[in-house]
Write a protein that holds these residues in place. Structure first.
Motif, mmCIF file in Angstrom:
data_model
loop_
_atom_site.group_PDB
_atom_site.id
_atom_site.type_symbol
_atom_site.label_atom_id
_atom_site.label_comp_id
_atom_site.label_asym_id
_atom_site.label_seq_id
_atom_site.Cartn_x
_atom_site.Cartn_y
_atom_site.Cartn_z
ATOM 1 N N ALA A 234 77.399 29.699 15.170
ATOM 2 C CA ALA A 234 76.950 28.347 14.921
ATOM 3 C C ALA A 234 76.442 28.152 16.295
ATOM 4 O O ALA A 234 75.359 27.152 16.509
ATOM 5 C CB ALA A 234 77.404 26.984 14.628
ATOM 6 N N ARG A 235 76.680 28.652 17.173
ATOM 7 C CA ARG A 235 75.908 28.491 18.887
ATOM 8 C C ARG A 235 75.265 29.457 18.788
ATOM 9 O O ARG A 235 74.389 29.170 19.747
ATOM 10 C CB ARG A 235 77.813 28.389 19.486
ATOM 11 N N ILE B 162 84.621 23.508 14.973
ATOM 12 C CA ILE B 162 84.236 23.928 13.553
ATOM 13 C C ILE B 162 85.714 24.160 12.626
ATOM 14 O O ILE B 162 86.459 24.662 13.350
ATOM 15 C CB ILE B 162 83.302 25.514 13.188
ATOM 16 N N LEU C 228 73.496 19.836 17.563
ATOM 17 C CA LEU C 228 74.777 20.172 18.571
ATOM 18 C C LEU C 228 74.727 20.828 19.320
ATOM 19 O O LEU C 228 76.218 21.104 20.731
ATOM 20 C CB LEU C 228 75.780 21.415 16.951
ATOM 21 N N GLU C 229 73.541 21.317 20.594
ATOM 22 C CA GLU C 229 73.381 22.545 21.217
ATOM 23 C C GLU C 229 73.725 20.934 22.624
ATOM 24 O O GLU C 229 74.192 22.166 23.356
ATOM 25 C CB GLU C 229 71.595 22.369 22.115
ATOM 26 N N LEU D 244 76.860 21.274 7.354
ATOM 27 C CA LEU D 244 75.589 21.661 7.989
ATOM 28 C C LEU D 244 75.401 22.959 6.868
ATOM 29 O O LEU D 244 76.013 23.562 7.219
ATOM 30 C CB LEU D 244 75.504 21.831 9.514
ATOM 31 N N TRP E 84 81.300 21.963 23.232
ATOM 32 C CA TRP E 84 81.863 22.409 22.383
ATOM 33 C C TRP E 84 83.129 23.157 22.471
ATOM 34 O O TRP E 84 83.647 23.120 23.515
ATOM 35 C CB TRP E 84 81.136 24.258 22.236
ATOM 36 N N LEU F 250 76.160 26.965 8.508
ATOM 37 C CA LEU F 250 77.511 26.855 8.575
ATOM 38 C C LEU F 250 78.616 28.169 7.672
ATOM 39 O O LEU F 250 79.760 29.076 8.797
ATOM 40 C CB LEU F 250 78.261 26.000 8.867
ATOM 41 N N VAL G 9 81.982 20.849 10.435
ATOM 42 C CA VAL G 9 81.559 20.617 12.030
ATOM 43 C C VAL G 9 82.335 19.307 12.028
ATOM 44 O O VAL G 9 82.276 18.592 11.369
ATOM 45 C CB VAL G 9 80.664 20.363 12.649
ATOM 46 N N SER H 218 71.138 19.504 11.619
ATOM 47 C CA SER H 218 71.428 21.065 11.369
ATOM 48 C C SER H 218 71.721 21.382 12.864
ATOM 49 O O SER H 218 72.711 20.275 13.729
ATOM 50 C CB SER H 218 69.663 21.407 11.672
ATOM 51 N N THR H 219 72.417 22.594 12.482
ATOM 52 C CA THR H 219 73.179 23.086 14.161
ATOM 53 C C THR H 219 72.306 23.233 15.358
ATOM 54 O O THR H 219 72.953 22.596 17.057
ATOM 55 C CB THR H 219 73.398 24.624 13.768
ATOM 56 N N THR I 196 82.387 30.381 14.490
ATOM 57 C CA THR I 196 81.409 29.130 15.823
ATOM 58 C C THR I 196 80.909 30.240 16.513
ATOM 59 O O THR I 196 79.664 29.299 17.169
ATOM 60 C CB THR I 196 82.605 28.621 16.771
#
Length: 301
Positions: free
Chosen positions: A210-211, A241, A189-190, A260, A194, A263, A174, A185-186, A207
């Motif tokens: 991850a999302r 990413i 990223l919330e 992370l 993005w 990923l 990332v 952690s992912t 991506t």
């Protein structure tokens, strides 16, 4: 009139590099030594060969004639080396390889000089082109090897009469503005913005993975090229990413890359033709060299 071929080579280097200082770096000489060689050449031919200007050196008409001669000599010597290598049973020939920026920068450019020293009769030609065109050129025989992202649509679609060979597996990372708190952690990223990814890019599936499960805002900006992603992140427009190769040695100021868990990895493959006469010996030699160079890369971020 006594013209020294070595002095012609110095003149050609000045022409290609755009000046005495730049040519000195290429030739591993001092600027003074380069200037002396040019002065001796001018003394031998009796005419000025360089027009020295504040922004560099430009060939005179006589200089262009001599530079063209130098190029012909260089070409003849290259052909002679190839012919001698063939007589001695060495690997010879030309291999054309298509790839994209990250692979060209980190793998292929360093490889060219090493192969030239190890196999004087082998010539590696690099072509940057998009995947679909590269696939067409591979089928037509204009290209011998193409490097692809295995997760891309083209990577999933192997053509008849070709074979895919694994080259490198590297982590996705990332990239985010340097001031952003470091995530662990992912899930962290919330609530960040993005960047979107073109569906034809391998980073699209990474991506989306991850999302998945995050209540992230739909992206406004998107990218296909990883350098574009870094520029957008550098401008504070979002996080992205990208593969580790995209950030090695070229991370812009104000941007950090974070590895992370979860990923996944980007897999690079080399695709070549398979027929009764292919792949040729020189193609396999280049392929082996690419795989060996990739194995030595440190892709940890």
């Amino acid at each position: 009139m006594d013209i020294d071929a070595r002095k012609l080579a110095v003149l050609l280097a000045v022409h290609r590099a755009g000046g005495v200082l730049a040519a000195a770096d290429v030739l591993h000489l001092t600027p003074s030594a380069v200037s002396q060689q040019i002065a001796r050449l001018e003394g031998a031919v009796g005419v000025t060969v360089l027009d020295r200007q504040p922004r560099g050196a430009v060939l005179t008409q006589a200089g262009r004639v001599l530079a063209e001669t130098a190029e012909r000599i260089e070409s003849e010597l290259t052909d002679a080396r190839k012919a001698l290598a063939a007589l001695q049973g060495e690997v010879t020939g030309t291999v054309v390889i298509s790839a994209f920026k990250t692979v060209i920068r980190m793998l292929l450019v360093p490889l060219v000089h090493g192969l030239r020293e190890q196999f004087p009769g082998l010539e590696l030609l690099i072509r940057e082109m998009d995947g679909e065109k590269a696939q067409q050129e591979l089928r037509s025989g204009a290209v011998d090897l193409i490097i692809l992202e295995a997760e891309s649509p083209l990577g999933h679609r192997a053509a008849r009469g070709t074979r895919d060979v694994p080259v490198l597996e590297e982590p996705w990372v990332v990239v985010m503005p340097a001031a952003t708190p470091v995530p662990v952690s992912t899930a962290d990223l919330e609530h960040l913005t993005w960047l979107g990814v073109d569906p034809d890019a391998a980073a699209h599936s990474a991506t989306e993975q991850a999302r998945r499960g995050l209540k992230a805002t739909p992206p406004a900006h998107s990218y296909y090229d990883y350098d574009v992603a870094l520029s957008l992140v550098s401008g504070g427009l979002g996080i992205a990413i990208v593969p580790a190769l995209a950030v090695l040695g070229v991370l812009p100021d104000g941007v950090k890359a974070v590895s992370l868990p979860g990923l996944g990895t980007r897999r690079l493959i080399a695709r070549h033709r398979t027929t009764r006469s292919e792949p040729r010996k020189e193609v396999l030699t280049v392929l082996d060299a690419i795989i060996a160079s990739a194995a030595e890369l440190d892709t940890n971020v």
